[in-house]
Structures are given as structure tokens and as C-alpha cells.
Design a protein around this motif. Structure first.
Motif, PDB file in Angstrom:
ATOM      1  N   ARG A  55       0.853  -1.518  -0.295  1.00  0.00           N
ATOM      2  CA  ARG A  55       0.225  -0.069  -0.186  1.00  0.00           C
ATOM      3  C   ARG A  55       0.527   1.659  -0.228  1.00  0.00           C
ATOM      4  O   ARG A  55       2.121   1.435   1.009  1.00  0.00           O
ATOM      5  CB  ARG A  55      -1.056  -0.204   1.506  1.00  0.00           C
TER       6      ARG A  55
ATOM      7  N   ASP B  67      -3.673   5.367  -1.039  1.00  0.00           N
ATOM      8  CA  ASP B  67      -4.553   5.175  -1.578  1.00  0.00           C
ATOM      9  C   ASP B  67      -4.404   4.540  -2.869  1.00  0.00           C
ATOM     10  O   ASP B  67      -5.047   3.349  -3.388  1.00  0.00           O
ATOM     11  CB  ASP B  67      -5.664   6.341  -2.269  1.00  0.00           C
ATOM     12  N   SER B  68      -2.975   4.109  -2.909  1.00  0.00           N
ATOM     13  CA  SER B  68      -2.767   2.692  -4.021  1.00  0.00           C
ATOM     14  C   SER B  68      -2.316   1.740  -3.761  1.00  0.00           C
ATOM     15  O   SER B  68      -1.808   2.148  -2.818  1.00  0.00           O
ATOM     16  CB  SER B  68      -2.058   3.726  -5.102  1.00  0.00           C
TER      17      SER B  68
ATOM     18  N   ARG C  24       1.299   0.819 -10.644  1.00  0.00           N
ATOM     19  CA  ARG C  24       0.774   1.874  -9.629  1.00  0.00           C
ATOM     20  C   ARG C  24      -0.762   1.517  -9.501  1.00  0.00           C
ATOM     21  O   ARG C  24      -1.463   1.790 -10.962  1.00  0.00           O
ATOM     22  CB  ARG C  24       0.829   3.104  -8.798  1.00  0.00           C
TER      23      ARG C  24
ATOM     24  N   ARG D  57      -4.648   2.003  -8.408  1.00  0.00           N
ATOM     25  CA  ARG D  57      -5.814   2.480  -7.928  1.00  0.00           C
ATOM     26  C   ARG D  57      -7.034   2.510  -7.682  1.00  0.00           C
ATOM     27  O   ARG D  57      -8.116   2.241  -8.904  1.00  0.00           O
ATOM     28  CB  ARG D  57      -5.385   4.507  -7.602  1.00  0.00           C
TER      29      ARG D  57
ATOM     30  N   HIS E 293     -10.177   0.190 -11.740  1.00  0.00           N
ATOM     31  CA  HIS E 293      -9.310   0.606 -11.609  1.00  0.00           C
ATOM     32  C   HIS E 293      -7.914   0.986 -12.355  1.00  0.00           C
ATOM     33  O   HIS E 293      -8.054   0.713 -13.895  1.00  0.00           O
ATOM     34  CB  HIS E 293      -8.162  -0.745 -10.406  1.00  0.00           C
TER      35      HIS E 293
ATOM     36  N   THR F 144      -1.693   2.737 -13.212  1.00  0.00           N
ATOM     37  CA  THR F 144       0.223   3.470 -13.912  1.00  0.00           C
ATOM     38  C   THR F 144       1.222   2.965 -14.379  1.00  0.00           C
ATOM     39  O   THR F 144       1.781   2.126 -13.629  1.00  0.00           O
ATOM     40  CB  THR F 144       0.211   5.329 -13.265  1.00  0.00           C
TER      41      THR F 144
END
Length: 132
Positions: free
Chosen positions: A43, A46-47, A58, A60, A72, A75
Motif C-alpha cells: 500500500r 490510496d494506491s 501503481r 488505484r 481501477h 499507472t
């Protein structure tokens, strides 16, 4: 540029939608069913950070919700953000998990391979949920 194609990939899982959502949304379960997010989920606010075949990515997810929405944003190592619609919906036989794959700038062959990979991941998710 032509129209961006989308393909909806789905599986039916003989379990309550809430059970499927709970399993699929738990970060610790991602490596068990999402091959593209193969290892080491941690973690970061929030990602989630994980290692993928492309390098560190990444992820989210949409905030926890009662609607089965697991959309979701991923990235990629080069900074590209890919939005992935993912839903767990009620089905007469339990739950249906629907993942929308978008072609983006992929060749037709790469798009087909991406869709096949998502299909395998969803089948792995089904097996993981029913095997619990």
C-alpha cells in the motif's frame, strides 16, 4: 484515429456477488488471480504498488462501495494511466464479473492477447473464489 474498440470479458462465479467483491477487492488476493499484478502488493496511501512484467506499477481502485464497482486505474512505469472498468454484478447463478478491455494503441494481435489474458485472470478468480 479510428474508434477505440472495447471488449467485455466476463465469467460467472457460483457465489454471492458480495463474496466475489470482497475477495476480488482485497489487495492481498490480487497476486492469486491477477497475473499482470504478479507479486509484492504494498500500500501507498490510496494506491497499491506492485511488480508487473513491465516493472513497478501503481494501481488505484474505486473506493469500497455496495455496487460491485472495482474500476481501477493502472499507472504504468512510463507514466501512462490505463483505466480499467471492472464490475461484479448479480447473476442468476451467483455473480458475473465483467472486465472491459480497451484497445488503446495496441495492435489487433496485442489487443486479442490482452483480452485472452484478462479471460485467464477472471477464470483464475472464479477458481480462487469457489475453491475457498
Amino acid at each position: 484515429m479510428g474508434e477505440m474498440r472495447s471488449r467485455h470479458i466476463s465469467v460467472v462465479i457460483p457465489a454471492a456477488p458480495s463474496v466475489v467483491y470482497e475477495y476480488a477487492s482485497a489487495p492481498e488476493n490480487l497476486p492469486a488471480w491477477a497475473a499482470g499484478l504478479a507479486s509484492g502488493v504494498t500500500r501507498d496511501g490510496d494506491s497499491l504498488i506492485t511488480q508487473s512484467p513491465m516493472g513497478e506499477v501503481r494501481v488505484r481502485f474505486a473506493p469500497a462501495n455496495a455496487f460491485g464497482i472495482l474500476d481501477h486505474a493502472v499507472t504504468l512505469p512510463d507514466g501512462t494511466v490505463v483505466d480499467n472498468p471492472l464490475r461484479v454484478i448479480a447473476h442468476p447463478d451467483g455473480a458475473e464479473v465483467v472486465f472491459t478491455v480497451r484497445q488503446r494503441d495496441l495492435s489487433d494481435d496485442a489487443f486479442d492477447a490482452d483480452c485472452a489474458a484478462v479471460q485467464r485472470d477472471l477464470e483464475t478468480l472464479r477458481n480462487a473464489v469457489i475453491g475457498r
